[in-house]
Design an enzyme around this catalytic site. Structure first.
Site, PDB file in Angstrom:
ATOM      1  N   LYS A  49      -3.742  -9.608  -2.034  1.00 62.31           N
ATOM      2  CA  LYS A  49      -2.893  -9.319  -3.205  1.00 62.31           C
ATOM      3  C   LYS A  49      -1.603 -10.140  -3.212  1.00 62.31           C
ATOM      4  CE  LYS A  49       0.687  -6.340  -1.905  1.00 62.31           C
ATOM      5  NZ  LYS A  49       0.543  -6.306  -0.491  1.00 62.31           N
ATOM      6  N   GLY A 109       0.804  -1.214   0.000  1.00 61.60           N
ATOM      7  CA  GLY A 109       0.000   0.000   0.000  1.00 61.60           C
ATOM      8  C   GLY A 109       0.841   1.271   0.000  1.00 61.60           C
TER       9      GLY A 109
HETATM   10  P1  ADP Z   1       1.440  -4.026   2.568  1.00 58.83           P
HETATM   11  O1  ADP Z   1       0.617  -2.841   2.230  1.00 58.83           O
HETATM   12  O2  ADP Z   1       2.827  -3.953   2.005  1.00 58.83           O
HETATM   13  O3  ADP Z   1       0.761  -5.328   2.288  1.00 58.83           O
HETATM   14  P2  ADP Z   1       1.129  -4.620   5.409  1.00 58.83           P
HETATM   15  O4  ADP Z   1       0.882  -3.548   6.404  1.00 58.83           O
HETATM   16  O5  ADP Z   1       0.000  -5.518   5.053  1.00 58.83           O
HETATM   17  O6  ADP Z   1       1.729  -3.898   4.124  1.00 58.83           O
HETATM   18  O7  ADP Z   1       2.344  -5.535   5.882  1.00 58.83           O
HETATM   19  C1  ADP Z   1       3.584  -4.983   6.320  1.00 58.83           C
HETATM   20  C2  ADP Z   1       3.593  -4.866   7.838  1.00 58.83           C
HETATM   21  O8  ADP Z   1       3.624  -6.147   8.437  1.00 58.83           O
HETATM   22  C3  ADP Z   1       4.794  -4.201   8.451  1.00 58.83           C
HETATM   23  O9  ADP Z   1       4.699  -2.800   8.405  1.00 58.83           O
HETATM   24  C4  ADP Z   1       4.748  -4.718   9.889  1.00 58.83           C
HETATM   25  O10 ADP Z   1       4.133  -3.788  10.760  1.00 58.83           O
HETATM   26  C5  ADP Z   1       3.854  -5.948   9.808  1.00 58.83           C
HETATM   27  N1  ADP Z   1       4.405  -7.170  10.376  1.00 58.83           N
HETATM   28  C6  ADP Z   1       3.680  -8.107  11.023  1.00 58.83           C
HETATM   29  N2  ADP Z   1       4.415  -9.115  11.445  1.00 58.83           N
HETATM   30  C7  ADP Z   1       5.690  -8.848  11.053  1.00 58.83           C
HETATM   31  C8  ADP Z   1       6.929  -9.548  11.194  1.00 58.83           C
HETATM   32  N3  ADP Z   1       6.995 -10.718  11.819  1.00 58.83           N
HETATM   33  N4  ADP Z   1       8.035  -8.982  10.668  1.00 58.83           N
HETATM   34  C9  ADP Z   1       7.970  -7.792  10.007  1.00 58.83           C
HETATM   35  N5  ADP Z   1       6.819  -7.081   9.862  1.00 58.83           N
HETATM   36  C10 ADP Z   1       5.681  -7.603  10.371  1.00 58.83           C
HETATM   37 MG    MG Z   2      -1.035  -6.099   3.274  1.00 61.78          MG
END
Ligand code: ADP
Ligand code: MG
Length: 317
Positions: free
Chosen positions: A218, A12
């Site tokens: 996605k 995102g």
């Molecule tokens: P995107 O829009 O790229 O799909 P998301 O917010 O869905 O982003 O996923 C990325 C987020 O996942 C990171 O910002 C972090 O806060 C979270 N996250 C959850 N578990 C973990 C983990 N084990 N290691 C790293 N990040 C993690």
């Molecule tokens: Mg996501």
């Protein structure tokens, strides 16, 4: 020899930053930063297929549908998926093409508005969990349930709590436009496809497809795309440079290169949150199990370094 074929799934943050409202100019500015990275990878010789999320854009569009309903009919969630694929695809193809030209590496870039087949028997249709659109008060939510048959639930995320519409998030089964995507790739075109996880469709008995009001993850759809084009690498770009175990705890540890067996073990132990990192690791595992090749999770600005093995979390056979 043709360069490695990489499927890139953009998070995102590649299109809208969390603190932004989502003005067109803001989104273009973010897409531009992303486009520079993608153009550089193309210049490095990688052949590319790009996919992306659409959560904030689809959410905004759903608000517009509901607020304007006394003037014009609200469109379905499937239509909103198609519209956001068009929107984001255009922004990407516009800026990627520009930066390729700037780098004297002009290549055609093209968006495919993509349908992704799902099964109506998917268990997620029984108990939908994916929140979409705005937050409501309990009264508003119950009214929407009554009037439109929405499934509404009280959700408790970190910053904001309230009621939201929830929709199923079924497993992606097949990329309907895979032949078109492969033809474009064979023609040396950079393809943007399956945005927002693709438009969920169900196959009817007469062979036609109907739109389904659901949202496909996605990162999982990105794996089906990687499978459809027979990718050499699946690169998931998000807002963290590496995945961690014991995430957000004092003993958190960044993961560099791990085997798919180890990734499965960590996933089962609950190290990756299901709404965010969980589906990425799951999709990466599926890709590595299927291809015997490598999946990488890293941040947008580290894409090139990660492909060269300098950073990121690498999941290998
Ligand atoms: P995107 O829009 O790229 O799909 P998301 O917010 O869905 O982003 O996923 C990325 C987020 O996942 C990171 O910002 C972090 O806060 C979270 N996250 C959850 N578990 C973990 C983990 N084990 N290691 C790293 N990040 C993690
Ligand atoms: Mg996501």
């Amino acid at each position: 020899m043709a360069g490695e074929l990489v499927v890139i799934a953009l998070g995102g943050n590649a299109i809208k930053q969390a603190h932004e409202q989502g003005f067109t100019e803001e989104q273009f500015k973010n897409v531009d930063v992303t486009a520079v990275q993608i153009a550089q990878l193309a210049k490095d010789g990688y052949r590319l297929v790009v996919t992306h999320g659409n959560g904030p854009q689809a959410g905004a569009l759903l608000i517009q549908q509901e607020e304007a309903e006394s003037h014009v009919p609200a469109q379905t969630l499937a239509v909103c998926g198609a519209m956001t694929q068009g929107q984001i695809g255009w922004m990407m193809q516009n800026r990627i093409a520009f930066h390729l030209a700037q780098k004297e590496h002009a290549l055609p870039v093209c968006t495919v508005v993509t349908q992704v087949e799902v099964s109506k028997d998917d268990p997620d249709f029984q108990d939908p969990t994916k929140p979409v659109g705005p937050f409501y008060t309990k009264e508003e939510a119950l009214k929407l349930k009554e009037k439109k048959g929405y499934i509404v639930k009280e959700v408790k995320p970190g910053i904001q709590r309230g009621w939201r519409r929830v929709v199923p998030s079924p497993e992606p089964l097949d990329i309907v436009e895979k032949k078109s995507i492969n033809s474009l790739l064979a023609g040396g075109i950079i393809v943007i496809a399956s945005g927002g996880g693709g438009i969920p469709v169900e196959k009817n008995e007469d062979g036609s497809y109907s739109g389904i009001d659901a949202v496909i993850d996605k990162d999982r759809a990105g794996f089906k795309l990687a499978q459809a084009v027979n990718a050499d690498k699946y690169l998931i770009l998000t807002d963290v440079e590496k995945a961690f175990i014991n995430f957000n705890k004092p003993d958190q540890k960044a993961l560099d290169t791990i085997t798919v067996d180890r990734a499965e073990k960590y996933l089962a132990e609950g190290h990756f949150l299901m709404g965010s990192m969980g589906p990425k690791i799951q999709a990466a595992i599926r890709f590595v199990r299927w291809s015997g090749k490598e999946a990488i999770i890293t941040s947008l600005d580290k894409a090139e370094d990660a492909l060269q093995g300098k950073t990121g979390t690498h999941i290998i056979a």
